[in-house]
Design an enzyme around this catalytic site. Structure first.
Site, PDB file in Angstrom:
ATOM      1  N   CYS A 175      12.419   4.976  -3.750  1.00 23.97           N
ATOM      2  CA  CYS A 175      12.591   5.974  -4.795  1.00 23.97           C
ATOM      3  C   CYS A 175      12.492   5.266  -6.148  1.00 23.97           C
ATOM      4  CB  CYS A 175      13.915   6.719  -4.745  1.00 23.97           C
ATOM      5  SG  CYS A 175      14.168   7.596  -3.215  1.00 23.97           S
ATOM      6  N   GLU A 182       1.615 -11.163  11.715  1.00 24.37           N
ATOM      7  CA  GLU A 182       1.293 -10.562  10.418  1.00 24.37           C
ATOM      8  C   GLU A 182       0.073  -9.637  10.539  1.00 24.37           C
ATOM      9  OE1 GLU A 182       2.463  -9.851   7.776  1.00 24.37           O
ATOM     10  OE2 GLU A 182       0.791  -9.504   6.431  1.00 24.37           O
ATOM     11  N   HIS A 236       3.324 -12.556  31.328  1.00 27.31           N
ATOM     12  CA  HIS A 236       4.685 -12.370  31.836  1.00 27.31           C
ATOM     13  C   HIS A 236       5.140 -10.918  31.728  1.00 27.31           C
ATOM     14  CE1 HIS A 236       5.237 -16.634  32.520  1.00 27.31           C
ATOM     15  NE2 HIS A 236       4.680 -16.853  31.321  1.00 27.31           N
ATOM     16  N   LYS A 243      -0.035  -5.633   9.669  1.00 23.64           N
ATOM     17  CA  LYS A 243      -0.989  -5.086   8.692  1.00 23.64           C
ATOM     18  C   LYS A 243      -1.766  -3.933   9.308  1.00 23.64           C
ATOM     19  CE  LYS A 243      -0.093  -6.618   6.155  1.00 23.64           C
ATOM     20  NZ  LYS A 243       0.947  -6.742   5.280  1.00 23.64           N
ATOM     21  N   TRP A 288      11.410   8.571  -1.584  1.00 26.64           N
ATOM     22  CA  TRP A 288      11.194   8.131  -0.210  1.00 26.64           C
ATOM     23  C   TRP A 288      12.426   8.636   0.548  1.00 26.64           C
ATOM     24  CZ3 TRP A 288      13.702   5.040   3.426  1.00 26.64           C
ATOM     25  CH2 TRP A 288      12.941   4.665   4.532  1.00 26.64           C
ATOM     26  N   ARG A 327       7.131   3.167  -4.909  1.00 28.99           N
ATOM     27  CA  ARG A 327       8.494   3.101  -4.380  1.00 28.99           C
ATOM     28  C   ARG A 327       8.829   4.254  -3.440  1.00 28.99           C
ATOM     29  NH1 ARG A 327      11.575  -0.456  -7.536  1.00 28.99           N
ATOM     30  NH2 ARG A 327      13.467   0.463  -6.711  1.00 28.99           N
ATOM     31  N   ASN A 360      18.444   6.781  -6.941  1.00 30.77           N
ATOM     32  CA  ASN A 360      17.730   5.866  -6.042  1.00 30.77           C
ATOM     33  C   ASN A 360      18.785   5.084  -5.277  1.00 30.77           C
ATOM     34  OD1 ASN A 360      16.203   3.819  -4.844  1.00 30.77           O
ATOM     35  ND2 ASN A 360      16.135   2.607  -6.714  1.00 30.77           N
ATOM     36  N   GLY A 361      18.827   5.278  -3.956  1.00 25.56           N
ATOM     37  CA  GLY A 361      19.810   4.556  -3.146  1.00 25.56           C
ATOM     38  C   GLY A 361      20.323   5.441  -2.030  1.00 25.56           C
ATOM     39  N   LYS A 395       6.790   0.751  -1.025  1.00 26.57           N
ATOM     40  CA  LYS A 395       6.543  -0.659  -1.317  1.00 26.57           C
ATOM     41  C   LYS A 395       7.835  -1.471  -1.385  1.00 26.57           C
ATOM     42  CE  LYS A 395       3.937  -4.136  -2.588  1.00 26.57           C
ATOM     43  NZ  LYS A 395       3.207  -4.787  -1.492  1.00 26.57           N
ATOM     44  N   GLU A 415       0.558  -0.757  10.115  1.00 27.22           N
ATOM     45  CA  GLU A 415       1.188  -0.007   9.020  1.00 27.22           C
ATOM     46  C   GLU A 415       0.193   0.835   8.229  1.00 27.22           C
ATOM     47  OE1 GLU A 415       3.110  -2.104   5.730  1.00 27.22           O
ATOM     48  OE2 GLU A 415       1.764  -3.786   5.996  1.00 27.22           O
TER      49      GLU A 415
END
Ligand code: M6R
Length: 602
Positions: free
Chosen positions: A2, A479, A502, A483, A74, A27, A100-101, A597, A486
């Site tokens: 946010c 990584e 295994h 990528k 968000w 955000r 925001n929070g 982000k 997402e």
């Protein structure tokens, strides 16, 4: 997560707020809203689901406003909808608030103080504004007093901005854990989650600390504590280059940021190199590390994946035992620590709440800490003992690319400087080796057309995929898989090649894409064996290898670089594969679904 903005001044507030929200959209981007006060001191609320572009469509274009607050969301509590979008208002519509929070005790607050109130949203935020209204009416408090009293009851994280229709020329704000800055200008003042939101208006900012309260008018900024003690703090000049935010000819920031990597490496070399062409870092940092007996790298997501490569560098070059931990696990399930630990926090944004909770805990234990971040003045940078900047320039795309390679580069420099201080790695010249890597990256980037074809062929229509590798190639596989998943939504696992047999090999079907990364000569033979095994079960295998290790039929051969730096080149084609797969699937590459982000909630 946010983003919040507030503006009070000469210009049309709605224009400044919308401009700011566009810069903060990284955000969170599931809904947004603004509350503005017009020239007749009347308030207007606009909220919309979706992007800032959707919000813009519902705002009356000719409405001139002198103050206002805005939010891009968000979702944490309540699904993305107009009702749950901020700003939220008290029932009597006198008070309007953005947040925001996360408020952890919102239900208790509702039950204790507001049992009769029926809420209009499913958010934890609405309770804050209803509580301000409650204290203001029931206890005849001024708005600032009611705000302070409400904040004193909150448990959790918050950056808050409040407006009162009876005082439309004041914005109140407060913070705990979530970031908040004051932007100071001539004829206006502003607040924002990130300097980027107001950089078009001013480069003068004041950092706010947890527990501080702000009242802002056009001409005055008052900062004080809960008990009214006034705080005076100088402004600092934010060094955000507006050109860095320009997309230029690129369709997406991710494409631009992938391309910027060779330049970022060269910038880091320049920033940390001495006249003899050797890396040189702050001696306090180096002394602090070498007096420790173990390094703990703490990070999330891509930064965590970079941490594993860092472990390899630190252990191989500097011979310091190094552990890598997920922040969200470490803080609540702390292992037995060594006697003299040294903590390294890796964070592009420097704002990640999961990492910050660990920093708070280890600081209380009086352990030394270093943050590697891209954002100077960020929370993790301010609160750690030391900072090394990544010098990558703003990373806007949600999918982190250049921050990953920048983190590994700075960790390589750090490892070498520590090693040399300890009389090790005497012949090593990482600055020179990284220059070779930058050139190698350029040669991979020149193969984009071919890599796009590989993305189409292997990944465009698949439901799932695997990246496999051993050692440092396994770290890159982790990584690469993050990528791809997402931004393309292809379910992908990064797997230790030897571990497949295994259990996980059961998932291999006819046509399952398996991408093998093979840059390590000692394990290359075994990984090739694993490729054979999955191919025998129908997998569609793609091999990314390095000069000197290639075999007939390998799809991509990377230029040879120093054996400890191979992740810096092998990751690049995987970034491009993710980018093109997402693009071909018609996704918003820079703003993938459900993500944001900067992750400022735990
Ligand atoms: O800002 P940070 O480096 O602390 O962020 C950590 C993760 O949230 C971040 O790397 C995330 O995983 C990215 N979406 C990965 O591309």
């Amino acid at each position: 997560m946010c983003g919040i903005v507030g503006y009070i001044g000469n210009k049309d507030a709605k224009v400044i707020l919308l401009q700011g929200l566009e810069k903060l959209e990284y955000r969170g981007y599931d809904s947004s809203g603004i509350f503005i006060v017009d020239g007749n001191q009347n308030g207007h609320l606009f909220k919309e689901k979706g992007r800032i572009a959707d919000l813009k469509k519902i705002i009356e274009p000719y409405l001139f406003s002198t103050s206002g607050i805005g939010h891009t969301r968000w979702a944490t509590h309540g699904r993305p909808s107009v009702e749950n979008a901020h700003p939220h208002q008290s029932t009597n519509q006198r008070f309007t608030l953005v947040h925001n929070g996360v408020i952890e005790n919102f239900q208790e607050l509702k039950d204790t103080y507001l049992p009769e109130i029926s809420l209009t949203s499913d958010t934890d935020t609405e309770i804050i504004v209803q509580l301000i209204s409650h204290f203001s009416e029931e206890e005849q408090l001024t708005t600032f007093e009611a705000f302070k009293k409400t904040v004193s009851k909150l448990k959790g994280s918050y950056a808050l901005a409040l407006m009162d229709t009876q005082q439309p020329d004041i914005i109140y704000a407060a913070k705990n854990k979530s970031p908040l800055l004051v932007g100071k200008g001539i004829g206006f003042n502003a607040i924002c989650s990130d300097a980027m939101a107001m950089i078009q208006e001013t480069n003068q900012f004041i950092e706010l600390m947890d527990g501080e309260f702000i009242s802002l008018t056009r001409d005055e900024i008052k900062i004080e504590t809960q008990d009214g003690t006034s705080i005076s703090r100088e402004t600092y000049t934010a060094e955000v280059n507006l050109d860095d935010l320009d997309l230029g000819a690129y369709p997406y920031y991710m494409a631009k940021e992938i391309d910027e990597q060779p330049a970022v490496l060269r910038k880091i070399i320049q920033a940390y190199q001495n006249d003899q062409g050797q890396f040189q870092l702050d001696t306090d940092i180096i002394n602090s590390v070498i007096s420790s007996d173990r390094i703990y790298i703490i990070a999330c997501g891509t930064s965590y994946n970079a941490g594993w490569v860092g472990k390899q560098l630190l252990e191989t070059l500097a011979h310091i035992p190094t552990e890598v931990h997920l922040s969200s696990e470490f803080g609540y399930n702390m292992p037995i620590l060594s006697k003299k630990p040294f903590f390294i926090f890796l964070s592009q944004s420097g704002e990640t709440a999961d990492s910050r909770q660990v920093l708070v805990k280890i600081k209380a234990m009086e352990f030394p800490s270093l943050t590697l971040t891209n954002v100077s003045g960020s929370t993790l940078s301010r609160e750690a003992d030391y900072t090394l900047l990544l010098h990558a320039g703003p990373e806007i795309a949600v999918a982190s690319t250049k921050a990953y390679t920048a983190q590994i580069t700075v960790l390589a420099a750090l490892s070498e400087v520590i090693a040399k201080k300890n009389g090790l790695a005497k012949e090593s010249n990482m600055a020179h080796e990284l220059g070779i890597v930058a050139t190698g990256m350029e040669s991979i980037l020149s193969e984009k057309v071919f890599i796009e074809q590989l993305a189409t062929h292997y990944l465009s229509t698949s439901r799932n995929a695997f990246y496999i590798g051993r050692g440092v190639d396994y770290y890159v596989a982790m990584e690469a898989s993050l990528k791809l998943k997402e931004i393309s939504y292809v379910q992908t696992e990064g797997f230790a090649a030897g571990e497949l047999k295994h259990g996980t090999i059961a998932l291999i079907e006819e046509g399952t894409p398996v991408i093998a990364i093979i840059t390590d000569k000692d394990s290359a033979g075994h990984t090739r064996g694993n490729v054979q095994e999955v191919q025998a079960r129908g997998a569609h295998a793609l091999v990314i290898t390095m000069e000197g290790l290639q075999k007939k039929g390998d799809q991509l051969v990377l230029p040879k670089v120093h054996s400890l730096l191979t992740p810096l080149v092998s990751v690049v084609p995987t970034q491009l594969l993710a980018y093109y797969t997402s693009l071909h699937r018609g996704n918003d590459v820079d703003k993938p679904r459900n993500l944001a982000k900067s992750v400022t909630v735990e």
